[in-house]
Write an enzyme that holds these catalytic residues in place. Structure first.
Site, PDB file in Angstrom:
ATOM      1  N   HIS A 188       1.175  51.229 -19.838  1.00 35.22           N
ATOM      2  CA  HIS A 188       2.390  52.007 -20.097  1.00 35.22           C
ATOM      3  C   HIS A 188       2.220  52.682 -21.460  1.00 35.22           C
ATOM      4  O   HIS A 188       1.898  52.031 -22.448  1.00 35.22           O
ATOM      5  CB  HIS A 188       3.631  51.123 -20.111  1.00 35.22           C
ATOM      6  CG  HIS A 188       4.807  51.846 -20.699  1.00 35.22           C
ATOM      7  ND1 HIS A 188       5.285  53.029 -20.171  1.00 35.22           N
ATOM      8  CD2 HIS A 188       5.553  51.604 -21.801  1.00 35.22           C
ATOM      9  CE1 HIS A 188       6.275  53.464 -20.916  1.00 35.22           C
ATOM     10  NE2 HIS A 188       6.459  52.619 -21.925  1.00 35.22           N
TER      11      HIS A 188
ATOM     12  N   SER B  37       8.290  43.362 -24.093  1.00 36.92           N
ATOM     13  CA  SER B  37       9.607  43.348 -23.443  1.00 36.92           C
ATOM     14  C   SER B  37       9.544  43.939 -22.036  1.00 36.92           C
ATOM     15  O   SER B  37      10.470  43.797 -21.253  1.00 36.92           O
ATOM     16  CB  SER B  37      10.607  44.133 -24.293  1.00 36.92           C
ATOM     17  OG  SER B  37      10.126  45.443 -24.489  1.00 36.92           O
ATOM     18  N   GLU B  38       8.439  44.620 -21.709  1.00 32.91           N
ATOM     19  CA  GLU B  38       8.278  45.193 -20.366  1.00 32.91           C
ATOM     20  C   GLU B  38       7.511  44.258 -19.431  1.00 32.91           C
ATOM     21  O   GLU B  38       7.072  44.678 -18.366  1.00 32.91           O
ATOM     22  CB  GLU B  38       7.558  46.549 -20.449  1.00 32.91           C
ATOM     23  CG  GLU B  38       8.324  47.637 -21.171  1.00 32.91           C
ATOM     24  CD  GLU B  38       9.588  48.090 -20.449  1.00 32.91           C
ATOM     25  OE1 GLU B  38       9.862  47.611 -19.332  1.00 32.91           O
ATOM     26  OE2 GLU B  38      10.312  48.916 -21.038  1.00 32.91           O
TER      27      GLU B  38
ATOM     28  N   HIS C 144       3.078  56.636 -23.959  1.00 30.50           N
ATOM     29  CA  HIS C 144       3.965  57.782 -24.215  1.00 30.50           C
ATOM     30  C   HIS C 144       3.127  59.015 -24.559  1.00 30.50           C
ATOM     31  O   HIS C 144       3.248  59.552 -25.664  1.00 30.50           O
ATOM     32  CB  HIS C 144       4.916  57.466 -25.381  1.00 30.50           C
ATOM     33  CG  HIS C 144       5.688  56.196 -25.254  1.00 30.50           C
ATOM     34  ND1 HIS C 144       6.062  55.423 -26.321  1.00 30.50           N
ATOM     35  CD2 HIS C 144       6.174  55.557 -24.149  1.00 30.50           C
ATOM     36  CE1 HIS C 144       6.748  54.365 -25.906  1.00 30.50           C
ATOM     37  NE2 HIS C 144       6.804  54.413 -24.580  1.00 30.50           N
TER      38      HIS C 144
ATOM     39  N   GLY D 215       4.323  51.301 -26.088  1.00 33.06           N
ATOM     40  CA  GLY D 215       3.282  51.081 -25.093  1.00 33.06           C
ATOM     41  C   GLY D 215       3.024  49.617 -24.823  1.00 33.06           C
ATOM     42  O   GLY D 215       3.309  48.756 -25.674  1.00 33.06           O
ATOM     43  N   ASN D 216       2.512  49.320 -23.662  1.00 32.58           N
ATOM     44  CA  ASN D 216       2.104  47.960 -23.322  1.00 32.58           C
ATOM     45  C   ASN D 216       1.079  48.010 -22.193  1.00 32.58           C
ATOM     46  O   ASN D 216       1.099  48.920 -21.375  1.00 32.58           O
ATOM     47  CB  ASN D 216       3.310  47.070 -22.969  1.00 32.58           C
ATOM     48  CG  ASN D 216       4.397  47.827 -22.259  1.00 32.58           C
ATOM     49  OD1 ASN D 216       4.254  48.152 -21.091  1.00 32.58           O
ATOM     50  ND2 ASN D 216       5.463  48.159 -22.972  1.00 32.58           N
TER      51      ASN D 216
ATOM     52  N   HIS E 217      11.323  58.759 -21.220  1.00 36.88           N
ATOM     53  CA  HIS E 217      10.623  57.577 -21.715  1.00 36.88           C
ATOM     54  C   HIS E 217       9.113  57.790 -21.775  1.00 36.88           C
ATOM     55  O   HIS E 217       8.570  58.051 -22.842  1.00 36.88           O
ATOM     56  CB  HIS E 217      10.999  56.372 -20.840  1.00 36.88           C
ATOM     57  CG  HIS E 217      10.429  55.089 -21.335  1.00 36.88           C
ATOM     58  ND1 HIS E 217      10.770  53.867 -20.826  1.00 36.88           N
ATOM     59  CD2 HIS E 217       9.502  54.828 -22.286  1.00 36.88           C
ATOM     60  CE1 HIS E 217      10.112  52.915 -21.449  1.00 36.88           C
ATOM     61  NE2 HIS E 217       9.329  53.483 -22.340  1.00 36.88           N
TER      62      HIS E 217
END
Ligand SMILES: [Zn+2]
Length: 223
Positions: free
Chosen positions: A102, A82-83, A104, A36-37, A165
């Site tokens: 973001h 990284s996103e 899951h 997550g981000n 994803h």
């Protein structure tokens, strides 16, 4: 070696919001491990994002990274998620938005991991907050392919289900982006329960859907 520039106190409110919604995502099991981000727009050309390789639980202002619209680090000691460039592409395509999440979430992921998407929205909340779910074909997390795909698909939307994803949601604020995550997950959970029970969905009539769609447009315009 670049000098460490701590996040200015001016942005502590936004850091608190980022920390708060990161923690809620973790508590609700919408993220796992370092997954997550989240990010917040601070200014036209300034964004705060969660760090790479950290749990979303227990983050504070010393963990976040502030970058410009090209992804250059301006403040912070950690490496940005990284996103990061996926987030920047969404901000670039949707100049009115203020926050991105973001995650899951398990029910949303259970659809993203299969060939199906849940049934069409069946509640006013789902129509207004989510709309029709778009499933973006699988690309490696953090890859240029994913970035290009999100750049194309995100324009004018506020939710993307990423195949194999997870989920991306955004809104005028981080709070709105987070609410959208909850609405999508609730919709996926209800769809799953109905499919398991073999229930036939009762869809809105054309007139009802038109009225709700008008409300959605009004809401998105902030009228
Ligand atoms: Zn992810």
């Amino acid at each position: 070696m670049t000098e460490f520039r701590p996040i200015p106190k001016l942005y502590y409110d936004q850091a608190f919001a980022l920390s708060y919604y990161s923690e809620i995502l973790w508590q609700k099991s919408f993220v796992e491990g370092n997954g997550g981000n989240l990010s917040i727009r601070l200014d036209e050309d300034l964004f705060m994002i969660t760090p790479s390789m950290h749990s979303k639980s227990g983050l504070n202002e010393t963990d976040f990274v502030i970058v410009d619209s090209k992804g250059n680090k301006i403040y912070g000691n950690k490496k940005a998620s990284s996103e990061l460039f996926t987030h920047l592409a969404i901000y670039n395509n949707n100049p009115e938005i203020g926050g991105i999440v973001h995650s899951h979430p398990p029910y949303a992921c259970s659809y993203a991991f299969s060939e199906s998407v849940p049934s069409t929205p069946m509640s006013a909340e789902a129509v207004i907050w989510m709309g029709q779910l778009t499933l973006a074909q699988y690309n490696t997390p953090g890859s240029s392919e994913l970035l290009e795909q999100v750049e194309t698909l995100s324009k004018g939307k506020n939710v993307l289900l990423l195949q194999n994803h997870g989920l991306l949601t955004w809104g005028k604020s981080i709070e709105e982006a987070y609410w959208r995550t909850e609405v999508v997950e609730a919709h996926c959970k209800i769809s799953h329960i109905m499919e398991t029970r073999g229930s036939q969905p009762r869809h809105f009539t054309y007139k009802q859907m038109t009225q709700l769609s008008e409300l959605r447009v009004k809401f998105l315009k902030n009228e």
